[in-house]
Design a protein around this motif. Structure first.
Motif, PDB file in Angstrom:
ATOM      1  N   UNK A 156      30.885  89.001  34.741  1.00  0.00           N
ATOM      2  CA  UNK A 156      29.733  89.688  34.140  1.00  0.00           C
ATOM      3  C   UNK A 156      28.811  90.203  35.141  1.00  0.00           C
ATOM      4  N   UNK A 157      28.511  91.504  35.011  1.00  0.00           N
ATOM      5  CA  UNK A 157      27.754  92.178  36.002  1.00  0.00           C
ATOM      6  C   UNK A 157      26.397  91.578  36.159  1.00  0.00           C
ATOM      7  N   UNK A 158      25.819  91.089  35.170  1.00  0.00           N
ATOM      8  CA  UNK A 158      24.256  90.498  35.269  1.00  0.00           C
ATOM      9  C   UNK A 158      24.257  89.318  35.888  1.00  0.00           C
ATOM     10  N   UNK A 159      25.290  88.458  35.883  1.00  0.00           N
ATOM     11  CA  UNK A 159      25.223  87.348  36.522  1.00  0.00           C
ATOM     12  C   UNK A 159      26.331  86.873  37.497  1.00  0.00           C
ATOM     13  N   UNK A 160      27.426  87.769  37.784  1.00  0.00           N
ATOM     14  CA  UNK A 160      28.216  87.628  38.817  1.00  0.00           C
ATOM     15  C   UNK A 160      29.387  86.440  38.476  1.00  0.00           C
ATOM     16  N   UNK A 161      29.216  86.158  37.240  1.00  0.00           N
ATOM     17  CA  UNK A 161      30.188  84.764  36.597  1.00  0.00           C
ATOM     18  C   UNK A 161      31.186  85.406  35.745  1.00  0.00           C
ATOM     19  N   UNK A 162      32.027  84.287  35.488  1.00  0.00           N
ATOM     20  CA  UNK A 162      32.885  84.476  34.221  1.00  0.00           C
ATOM     21  C   UNK A 162      32.412  84.280  32.949  1.00  0.00           C
ATOM     22  N   UNK A 180      52.204  99.291  38.306  1.00  0.00           N
ATOM     23  CA  UNK A 180      52.009  97.846  38.458  1.00  0.00           C
ATOM     24  C   UNK A 180      51.180  97.525  37.281  1.00  0.00           C
ATOM     25  N   UNK A 181      51.184  96.113  36.628  1.00  0.00           N
ATOM     26  CA  UNK A 181      50.405  95.655  35.647  1.00  0.00           C
ATOM     27  C   UNK A 181      49.993  94.163  35.941  1.00  0.00           C
ATOM     28  N   UNK A 182      49.007  93.969  35.170  1.00  0.00           N
ATOM     29  CA  UNK A 182      48.398  92.481  35.297  1.00  0.00           C
ATOM     30  C   UNK A 182      47.830  92.243  33.936  1.00  0.00           C
ATOM     31  N   UNK A 183      48.570  91.595  33.174  1.00  0.00           N
ATOM     32  CA  UNK A 183      48.408  91.389  31.620  1.00  0.00           C
ATOM     33  C   UNK A 183      48.811  90.047  31.218  1.00  0.00           C
ATOM     34  N   UNK A 184      48.030  88.808  31.664  1.00  0.00           N
ATOM     35  CA  UNK A 184      48.366  87.460  31.571  1.00  0.00           C
ATOM     36  C   UNK A 184      47.088  86.847  30.798  1.00  0.00           C
ATOM     37  N   UNK A 185      47.265  86.726  29.439  1.00  0.00           N
ATOM     38  CA  UNK A 185      46.074  86.148  28.530  1.00  0.00           C
ATOM     39  C   UNK A 185      45.621  84.882  29.052  1.00  0.00           C
ATOM     40  N   UNK A 186      46.432  84.058  30.136  1.00  0.00           N
ATOM     41  CA  UNK A 186      46.084  82.595  30.532  1.00  0.00           C
ATOM     42  C   UNK A 186      45.436  82.805  31.883  1.00  0.00           C
ATOM     43  N   UNK A 187      45.366  83.845  32.400  1.00  0.00           N
ATOM     44  CA  UNK A 187      44.765  83.964  33.809  1.00  0.00           C
ATOM     45  C   UNK A 187      43.201  83.910  33.833  1.00  0.00           C
ATOM     46  N   UNK A 188      42.719  82.708  34.198  1.00  0.00           N
ATOM     47  CA  UNK A 188      41.122  82.671  34.078  1.00  0.00           C
ATOM     48  C   UNK A 188      40.278  83.450  34.968  1.00  0.00           C
ATOM     49  N   UNK A 189      40.945  84.038  36.039  1.00  0.00           N
ATOM     50  CA  UNK A 189      40.265  85.012  36.952  1.00  0.00           C
ATOM     51  C   UNK A 189      40.235  86.307  36.306  1.00  0.00           C
ATOM     52  N   UNK A 190      40.838  86.663  35.304  1.00  0.00           N
ATOM     53  CA  UNK A 190      40.374  87.883  34.423  1.00  0.00           C
ATOM     54  C   UNK A 190      39.991  87.725  33.254  1.00  0.00           C
ATOM     55  N   UNK A 191      39.423  86.411  32.713  1.00  0.00           N
ATOM     56  CA  UNK A 191      38.710  86.157  31.781  1.00  0.00           C
ATOM     57  C   UNK A 191      37.082  86.041  31.640  1.00  0.00           C
ATOM     58  N   UNK A 192      36.541  86.460  30.709  1.00  0.00           N
ATOM     59  CA  UNK A 192      35.023  86.222  30.373  1.00  0.00           C
ATOM     60  C   UNK A 192      35.091  85.236  29.129  1.00  0.00           C
TER      61      UNK A 192
END
Length: 187
Positions: free
Chosen positions: A12-18, A111-123
């Motif tokens: 999140x841009x506002x707080x820098x967290x997920x 190249x792709x990165x499409x993992x619904x379980x990846x917490x680093x790309x989750x908000x």
């Protein structure tokens, strides 16, 4: 031979967290780290936000997918680019959003990165609900007295697992909209 790969982190841009609030305007920054691209060639990085629960792309009020795209020419084989997603999050309380990315060169996916379980790309967009009742009688009516006690049961959805949260509750005067002030009388 170049075999590209990409990894990402959405925050999140506002707080820098997920974690984001269910605000009318939410902005998510997806930092995409790429490796093994050909320096000097032009690439396109496309991103789409997905609803983790349904596995479907997130759509705005007009039915358009929430996407972001950037065209770039790397100076080195490895580096980063940022995708910025801005959307109305006011109806998304309790949801988990996942950023999917696709890197292409001359219209072909490299190249792709499409993992619904990846917490680093989750908000995570938390939802809180509360039910305040008189501790003694279990109803919404509290009898005035020096021993008045209220039990406030808070239920939540959409919190990031493994993170520590602090819940702060304040009673408000419904008429004034101000916090309830309690003073003790001298004994």
């Amino acid at each position: 031979i170049y075999i590209p790969s990409i990894e990402t982190e959405a925050t999140d841009v506002e707080n820098g967290s997920h974690t984001s609030n269910a605000d009318e305007e939410v902005t998510v920054k997806d930092t995409v780290e790429y490796t093994n691209l050909i320096p000097g060639k032009t690439y396109t990085m496309d991103g789409t936000l997905y609803d983790k629960e349904t596995g479907e792309p997130l759509v705005d009020e007009e039915g358009n997918k929430v996407t972001s795209s950037v065209t770039f020419t790397p100076e080195e084989a490895s580096g980063t680019v940022e995708l910025i997603f801005t959307f109305d999050g006011s109806l998304l309380a309790g949801k988990e959003l996942v950023a999917f990315e696709e890197c292409s060169y001359e219209g072909k996916t490299v190249g792709t990165h499409t993992d619904l379980t990846d917490t680093t790309q989750t908000i995570w967009i938390p939802e809180l609900q509360t039910l305040a009742l008189d501790t003694g009688n279990g109803i919404h009516f509290v009898y005035a007295g020096k021993d008045a006690s209220i039990t406030d049961t808070v239920t939540y959805k959409g919190l990031q697992p493994g993170e520590e949260y602090v819940l702060i509750s304040t009673l408000y005067d419904k008429e004034t909209g101000e916090p309830l002030l309690v003073s003790k009388s001298p004994d």
